[in-house]
Design a protein around this motif. Sequence first.
Motif, short mmCIF file in Angstrom:
data_model
loop_
_atom_site.label_atom_id
_atom_site.label_comp_id
_atom_site.label_asym_id
_atom_site.label_seq_id
_atom_site.Cartn_x
_atom_site.Cartn_y
_atom_site.Cartn_z
N GLY A 1 43.30 56.79 57.35
CA GLY A 1 43.08 55.91 58.48
C GLY A 1 41.71 55.28 58.55
N GLN A 2 40.92 55.37 57.50
CA GLN A 2 39.56 54.87 57.52
C GLN A 2 39.40 53.48 56.90
OE1 GLN A 2 37.01 56.54 59.22
NE2 GLN A 2 38.90 57.58 59.86
N TYR A 3 40.45 52.98 56.26
CA TYR A 3 40.37 51.69 55.58
C TYR A 3 41.65 50.90 55.81
CZ TYR A 3 36.44 53.66 52.96
OH TYR A 3 35.25 54.24 52.61
N ASP B 1 39.24 33.26 49.16
CA ASP B 1 38.57 32.79 47.95
C ASP B 1 39.45 31.84 47.16
OD1 ASP B 1 36.04 34.19 48.16
OD2 ASP B 1 37.20 36.03 47.87
N GLY B 2 40.45 31.28 47.83
CA GLY B 2 41.26 30.24 47.22
C GLY B 2 42.64 30.67 46.77
N ASN B 3 42.82 31.93 46.45
CA ASN B 3 44.10 32.42 45.96
C ASN B 3 44.44 33.71 46.67
OD1 ASN B 3 46.17 31.85 43.86
ND2 ASN B 3 45.66 33.92 43.19
N PRO B 4 45.69 33.99 47.01
CA PRO B 4 46.02 35.26 47.69
C PRO B 4 45.68 36.47 46.83
CG PRO B 4 47.82 33.69 47.95
CD PRO B 4 46.88 33.10 46.94
N ASP B 5 44.71 37.25 47.29
CA ASP B 5 44.28 38.48 46.62
C ASP B 5 44.17 39.59 47.65
OD1 ASP B 5 43.81 38.10 43.71
OD2 ASP B 5 42.49 36.48 44.41
N LEU B 6 43.94 40.82 47.16
CA LEU B 6 43.82 41.97 48.03
C LEU B 6 42.37 42.26 48.37
CD1 LEU B 6 46.38 44.50 46.47
CD2 LEU B 6 46.78 42.55 47.98
N TYR B 7 42.14 42.63 49.64
CA TYR B 7 40.82 42.96 50.14
C TYR B 7 40.90 44.28 50.90
CZ TYR B 7 39.59 38.13 49.07
OH TYR B 7 39.36 36.94 48.42
N VAL B 8 39.81 45.02 50.89
CA VAL B 8 39.71 46.28 51.63
C VAL B 8 38.51 46.21 52.55
CG1 VAL B 8 39.22 48.75 51.42
CG2 VAL B 8 40.89 47.69 49.90
N ARG B 9 38.69 46.74 53.77
CA ARG B 9 37.54 46.86 54.68
C ARG B 9 37.61 48.19 55.39
NH1 ARG B 9 35.79 43.96 59.86
NH2 ARG B 9 35.15 46.02 60.50
N PRO B 10 36.46 48.84 55.59
CA PRO B 10 36.44 50.07 56.40
C PRO B 10 36.75 49.75 57.85
CG PRO B 10 34.40 49.79 55.10
CD PRO B 10 35.14 48.49 55.06
N LEU B 11 37.35 50.71 58.53
CA LEU B 11 37.68 50.51 59.94
C LEU B 11 36.43 50.29 60.77
CD1 LEU B 11 39.61 50.54 62.37
CD2 LEU B 11 39.48 53.04 62.34
N HIS B 12 35.38 51.04 60.50
CA HIS B 12 34.21 51.04 61.38
C HIS B 12 33.02 50.25 60.84
CE1 HIS B 12 36.24 53.88 63.97
NE2 HIS B 12 36.44 54.70 62.96
N ARG B 13 33.21 49.52 59.75
CA ARG B 13 32.11 48.71 59.21
C ARG B 13 32.66 47.37 58.73
NH1 ARG B 13 31.74 53.33 56.44
NH2 ARG B 13 32.10 52.32 54.43
N ASP B 14 31.92 46.32 58.97
CA ASP B 14 32.33 44.99 58.54
C ASP B 14 31.83 44.77 57.11
OD1 ASP B 14 33.25 42.45 58.34
OD2 ASP B 14 31.83 41.57 59.77
N GLN B 15 32.52 45.42 56.18
CA GLN B 15 32.12 45.35 54.77
C GLN B 15 33.35 45.10 53.90
OE1 GLN B 15 30.06 49.05 53.95
NE2 GLN B 15 28.27 48.48 55.16
N THR B 16 33.93 43.93 54.06
CA THR B 16 35.15 43.59 53.33
C THR B 16 34.82 43.29 51.87
OG1 THR B 16 36.13 42.66 55.33
CG2 THR B 16 37.08 41.99 53.22
#
Length: 235
Positions: free
Chosen positions: A193-195, A203-218
């Motif tokens: 539950g943390q990410y 970035d122009g093309n559908p790709d996967l991104y990860v971000r932490p729940l409690h930090r804006d660090q995508t």
Amino acid sequence: DDWLYFEAALHGFRAIYRLPLRSAKASARHAPQRLTFDAEGSFEPSVRGDGRRVAFVSSRTKEAEIYATALTKDALPDGGGHVQRLTWSKGDDTAPSWSPDGTSIAFISARKGPPRVYLMNADGGKPRVVAHDPDTVEERDVCWSPDGAHLAFVRKTKAGSAVVVIRTRDHKQVVTTQSGGYRDETPAWSPDGQYLVFVSNRDGNPDLYVRPLHRDQTRRITSHIKPDWLPRWLP
């Protein structure tokens, strides 16, 4: 026993079915067990965490509404008349999703304008919208955090779409990924539950991104000329 629940048009219209998953050979020996029988169709099954109830969408009353039924090893619930209607509205109610503790159901409803995320008690009582954004065109792709403390969903506006996270105890918005006119979609939680992982074309093309729940660090985790879609975490 573990079961696979799905919708299919095996008898001329959509219905909810299940298959045992004890092994591939066991599944091959068993015909799908049919759970709903209404001629108007049943869709989008969602099984409670303890495996004892399934919620689904049916248009048997000419409006798409949410129903639930108890599950047993052998019973055909809808054939026995054991279905409970959970929603009553003029607009379509769709995409039910059980909370991890089985006490609440999140769903999408167009009962008061654009499709939005609602929460209701497991018995259908006290439906309430989880967010009030005047620019919303549509909300979709609801998913619970593993501990039930947060709901993630996609909010679409005229400018684009964002992944939004609200805290379920007070409906406070704690995350939004939006920072431009791109499309962020299909969020999924990590097992702890943390990410959140989601799809974006930022970035122009559908790709996967990860971000932490409690930090804006995508951060971007895939990069390919072909689209990447529908991420799911493994335990």
